[in-house]
Design a protein around this motif. Sequence first.
Motif, PDB file in Angstrom:
ATOM      1  N   MET A  34       0.820  -1.196   0.000  1.00 16.40           N
ATOM      2  CA  MET A  34       0.000   0.000   0.000  1.00 16.40           C
ATOM      3  C   MET A  34       0.863   1.259   0.000  1.00 16.40           C
ATOM      4  SD  MET A  34      -1.389   2.573   2.152  1.00 16.40           S
ATOM      5  CE  MET A  34      -1.332   1.910   3.812  1.00 16.40           C
ATOM      6  N   LYS A  35       1.934   1.254   0.785  1.00 14.29           N
ATOM      7  CA  LYS A  35       2.830   2.412   0.814  1.00 14.29           C
ATOM      8  C   LYS A  35       3.500   2.625  -0.537  1.00 14.29           C
ATOM      9  CE  LYS A  35       4.016   2.617   5.718  1.00 14.29           C
ATOM     10  NZ  LYS A  35       5.120   2.530   6.699  1.00 14.29           N
ATOM     11  N   GLU A  36       3.916   1.540  -1.161  1.00 13.00           N
ATOM     12  CA  GLU A  36       4.582   1.661  -2.453  1.00 13.00           C
ATOM     13  C   GLU A  36       3.612   2.118  -3.537  1.00 13.00           C
ATOM     14  OE1 GLU A  36       7.462  -1.068  -5.342  1.00 13.00           O
ATOM     15  OE2 GLU A  36       6.616  -1.872  -3.493  1.00 13.00           O
ATOM     16  N   ARG A  37       2.355   1.691  -3.411  1.00 11.43           N
ATOM     17  CA  ARG A  37       1.373   2.061  -4.413  1.00 11.43           C
ATOM     18  C   ARG A  37       1.011   3.545  -4.332  1.00 11.43           C
ATOM     19  NH1 ARG A  37      -2.290  -1.209  -2.837  1.00 11.43           N
ATOM     20  NH2 ARG A  37      -1.396  -2.994  -3.955  1.00 11.43           N
ATOM     21  N   TYR A  38       0.937   4.069  -3.122  1.00  6.12           N
ATOM     22  CA  TYR A  38       0.550   5.466  -2.927  1.00  6.12           C
ATOM     23  C   TYR A  38       1.734   6.374  -2.608  1.00  6.12           C
ATOM     24  CZ  TYR A  38      -4.210   3.699  -2.767  1.00  6.12           C
ATOM     25  OH  TYR A  38      -5.399   3.095  -3.089  1.00  6.12           O
ATOM     26  N   ALA A  39       2.935   5.928  -2.851  1.00  6.69           N
ATOM     27  CA  ALA A  39       4.113   6.753  -2.564  1.00  6.69           C
ATOM     28  C   ALA A  39       4.228   7.897  -3.569  1.00  6.69           C
ATOM     29  CB  ALA A  39       5.372   5.895  -2.606  1.00  6.69           C
ATOM     30  N   LEU A  40       4.913   8.989  -3.158  1.00  7.66           N
ATOM     31  CA  LEU A  40       5.122  10.127  -4.045  1.00  7.66           C
ATOM     32  C   LEU A  40       6.082   9.749  -5.173  1.00  7.66           C
ATOM     33  CD1 LEU A  40       5.476  13.178  -1.625  1.00  7.66           C
ATOM     34  CD2 LEU A  40       3.613  12.715  -3.205  1.00  7.66           C
ATOM     35  N   THR A  41       5.691  10.121  -6.380  1.00 13.59           N
ATOM     36  CA  THR A  41       6.581   9.869  -7.516  1.00 13.59           C
ATOM     37  C   THR A  41       7.696  10.908  -7.563  1.00 13.59           C
ATOM     38  OG1 THR A  41       5.196  11.220  -8.960  1.00 13.59           O
ATOM     39  CG2 THR A  41       4.651   8.873  -8.803  1.00 13.59           C
ATOM     40  N   ARG A  61       6.405  14.269  -8.745  1.00 13.94           N
ATOM     41  CA  ARG A  61       5.711  15.070  -7.740  1.00 13.94           C
ATOM     42  C   ARG A  61       6.694  15.636  -6.728  1.00 13.94           C
ATOM     43  NH1 ARG A  61       2.091  18.277  -7.800  1.00 13.94           N
ATOM     44  NH2 ARG A  61       0.940  16.800  -9.119  1.00 13.94           N
TER      45      ARG A  61
END
Length: 483
Positions: A362-369, A372
């Motif tokens: 979940m953290k990797e999926r919603y991490a800042l690119t 960004r």
Amino acid sequence: MATLADSFLADLEDLSDNEGPFEAEADGGDETAGVDDEMEDVETLNYDDLDSVAKLQKSQRFHDLMKKVDEALEKGTEESRTGIVSEDDPEYQLIVDCNTLSVDIDNEIVIIHNFIRDKYRLKFPELESLVLHPIDYSRVVRKIANEMDLTLVDLEGLLPSATIMVVSVTASTTSGKPLSEENLQKTLDACDRALALDEAKKKVLEFVESRMGYIAPNLSAIVGSEVAAKLMGVAGGLSSLAKMPACNVQILGAKKKALAGFSTATALPHTGFVFYTEIVQSTPPALRTRACRLVAGKSTLAARVDSTRGDPTGKTGKDLRDDIRKKIEKWQEPPPAKQPKPLPVPDSDPKKKRGGRRLRKMKERYALTDMRKLANRMRFGVPEESSLGDGLGEGYGMLGQAGSGKLRVSIGQSKLAAKVAKKFKEKNYGSSGATSGLTSSLAFTPVQGIELSNPQAQAALLGSGTQSTYFSETGTFSKIKRT
């Protein structure tokens, strides 16, 4: 030419041959005549005679009960101090009869009050709207009598000062006229009878209250002696009251009110004797219905204790009353104040969150690119580019300031994507060994795209015929040695 009246007469002559309807009409006429005679009897009822409508004071039952009450009050309560008064005791039966008598006295006072109003309305019609209580009205009428100037009448002690002033001012402008001697005498006699009934009711209640402390001490401790006597009288005795559920005790003595189409907002449903006890009336109006329900439940418990003579001292009733008081006080307490939230400890480490494969995904999926992250940063001393130019619109931060000047940022492959790619690579996406016109040597994989594979490679490894089965030409049966 025959007129309409002549045709009606001809029809009546034709009906004269049939005697049945006329006989039926004759019978019905007798019945109607009987009803008319009854109505005449009602209309000829002499309402000027108070004895024709108020008969309680001259009844033998009234005199016998009042005589017994006087004897019991003179005798005192010495015989009842033992606390062993049962329902078969004559004094107990006298208490029940006195409670019924008090209800009859109230009804009789209402009848006499209506009689006095009808008579005195000719002299002072506004008085009935200024003085509503029947006994107070009787006392005021007795005091004023036929006097037109109320400044000569001393009403002090009978009514409040404000009401006396209103009555005096209204009497000066009233349209009433003095009563005749006959009507005045009938009105004063009715006032005397109403006041005598009120004195008799006070004596009956005094007797009942003096005895309720010994017959039902616990119930009297909660609702009072007067209300306890009323509850017992309506229920039919202490045993019947003890067998009654609390929801029925709550509505004992409730009267159905005719609102005549008016609003029911101020009506109080399910309000009987218990609602008008001291402990309920001292409660704020918003909580009275809830308090009435509580008092009815505790009164039922106290009545059951009294019916079995479990506590002649009344201590159980006092404890129940204290319990009621505490609960009502608890209801009125304000809600607890909201406690201020303390500030976090400075320079403290963040609280550890739960870990695991699902949380990491979940953290990797919603991490800042990276894109960004660059858009959120600004270089010191270098103006950022914006969508509208000159600092207007959405700013790009450090995007376009490093590298080739393009907004595009290379995206590195994440660990999750690398693991998924490896998983798909290990799988064989070739076609099966079946030969068909639609069979193709091309396999589509999500990692490498189009891949050319040999469908016969896997079949060569397994062999043909029965070599890959249990019944192989070279295979032998296994022999297991017994130990």
